[in-house]
Design a protein around this motif. Structure first.
Motif, short mmCIF file in Angstrom:
data_model
loop_
_atom_site.label_atom_id
_atom_site.label_comp_id
_atom_site.label_asym_id
_atom_site.label_seq_id
_atom_site.Cartn_x
_atom_site.Cartn_y
_atom_site.Cartn_z
N ALA A 92 0.98 -1.16 0.16
CA ALA A 92 0.13 0.11 0.01
C ALA A 92 0.77 1.31 0.07
N PHE A 93 2.06 1.15 0.56
CA PHE A 93 2.83 2.22 0.80
C PHE A 93 4.25 2.05 0.52
N ILE A 94 4.58 1.09 -0.56
CA ILE A 94 5.95 0.53 -0.81
C ILE A 94 6.65 1.55 -1.45
N ALA A 95 5.94 2.61 -2.34
CA ALA A 95 6.77 3.74 -3.00
C ALA A 95 7.17 4.51 -2.10
N SER A 96 6.76 4.67 -0.79
CA SER A 96 7.20 5.57 0.02
C SER A 96 8.60 5.24 0.78
N LYS A 97 8.96 4.28 0.56
CA LYS A 97 10.18 3.35 1.18
C LYS A 97 11.42 4.20 1.27
N GLU A 98 11.58 5.28 0.23
CA GLU A 98 12.72 6.24 0.36
C GLU A 98 12.24 7.60 0.55
N SER A 99 11.22 8.05 0.28
CA SER A 99 10.68 9.26 0.39
C SER A 99 9.95 9.79 1.66
N LEU A 100 9.48 9.00 2.24
CA LEU A 100 8.78 9.53 3.53
C LEU A 100 9.57 10.00 4.65
N GLU A 101 9.39 11.37 4.89
CA GLU A 101 10.10 12.05 5.76
C GLU A 101 9.66 11.99 7.14
N GLU A 102 8.34 12.22 7.22
CA GLU A 102 7.86 12.49 8.60
C GLU A 102 6.28 11.51 8.54
N PHE A 103 5.93 10.86 9.83
CA PHE A 103 4.92 10.16 10.18
C PHE A 103 4.40 10.64 11.51
N TYR A 104 3.21 11.08 11.66
CA TYR A 104 2.69 11.89 12.51
C TYR A 104 1.57 10.77 13.20
N LEU A 105 1.47 10.64 14.25
CA LEU A 105 0.57 9.73 15.10
C LEU A 105 0.04 10.59 15.97
N THR A 106 -1.44 10.41 16.19
CA THR A 106 -1.89 11.35 17.03
C THR A 106 -2.56 10.61 18.24
N ASN A 107 -2.89 9.47 18.22
CA ASN A 107 -3.51 8.30 19.05
C ASN A 107 -2.69 7.01 19.27
N ILE A 108 -1.89 7.09 20.33
CA ILE A 108 -1.15 6.06 20.40
C ILE A 108 -1.83 4.78 20.93
N ASP A 109 -2.79 5.04 21.82
CA ASP A 109 -3.71 3.74 22.16
C ASP A 109 -4.31 2.98 20.99
N ARG A 110 -4.67 3.81 19.99
CA ARG A 110 -5.36 3.17 18.91
C ARG A 110 -4.38 2.53 17.94
N TRP A 111 -3.12 2.99 17.77
CA TRP A 111 -2.10 2.53 16.91
C TRP A 111 -1.67 1.06 17.59
N CYS A 112 -1.33 1.18 18.69
CA CYS A 112 -1.26 -0.03 19.37
C CYS A 112 -1.98 -1.29 19.06
#
Length: 146
Positions: free
Chosen positions: A72-92
């Motif tokens: 789904a995001f394989i093309a971002s393997k080299e380009s992704l600079e920033e990942f923002y997470l606003t809800n760690i409970d849900r991410w876990c």
């Protein structure tokens, strides 16, 4: 719901997904000017190759996503600079089939609630952390468990 190739080759630069529940295969196929995407609570499935051939630079996750498909995001393997997470409970609660299906894997910098994350503090209420939830996260150097 965004169906297959719904925005193929469009000139979009930023997308806020709102509460669209499903993003189908290749929905943003070859939108090569797209640099940023924001996922709100309510997006529950991102299918295979949804962002194929798109070198995203910034991803924001504001909720739980039940399913993220292969590549789904394989093309971002080299380009992704920033990942923002606003809800760690849900991410876990997210569980990934492989590390590569987790877009956080590719980020050079991770931000949790707006702050650059060097330390990952797991809240007391978290009982389980899903498969590969924080796999290959090079920006996180310290882990604090309750």
């Amino acid at each position: 719901m965004l169906e297959n190739k719904a925005f193929q080759s469009s000139a979009l630069q930023k997308v806020d997904m709102g509460s669209r529940g499903v993003i189908r295969n290749d929905a943003f196929y070859y939108c090569d000017s797209l640099e940023e995407i924001v996922f709100q609570d309510g997006v529950d499935s991102i299918y295979e190759n949804a962002f194929q051939a798109i070198p995203l630079k910034k991803i924001t996750m504001n909720g739980f996503i039940k399913y993220i498909g292969e590549n789904a995001f394989i093309a971002s393997k080299e380009s992704l600079e920033e990942f923002y997470l606003t809800n760690i409970d849900r991410w876990c609660a997210n569980s990934f089939i492989r590390p590569e299906t987790n877009p956080m894997t590719y980020a050079k910098e991770i931000f949790i609630n707006g702050e650059k994350a060097k330390t990952l503090s797991i809240p007391d209420n978290i009982q389980t952390i899903g498969n590969y939830a924080f796999a290959n996260c090079v920006g996180i150097q310290y882990l604090e468990l309750p």
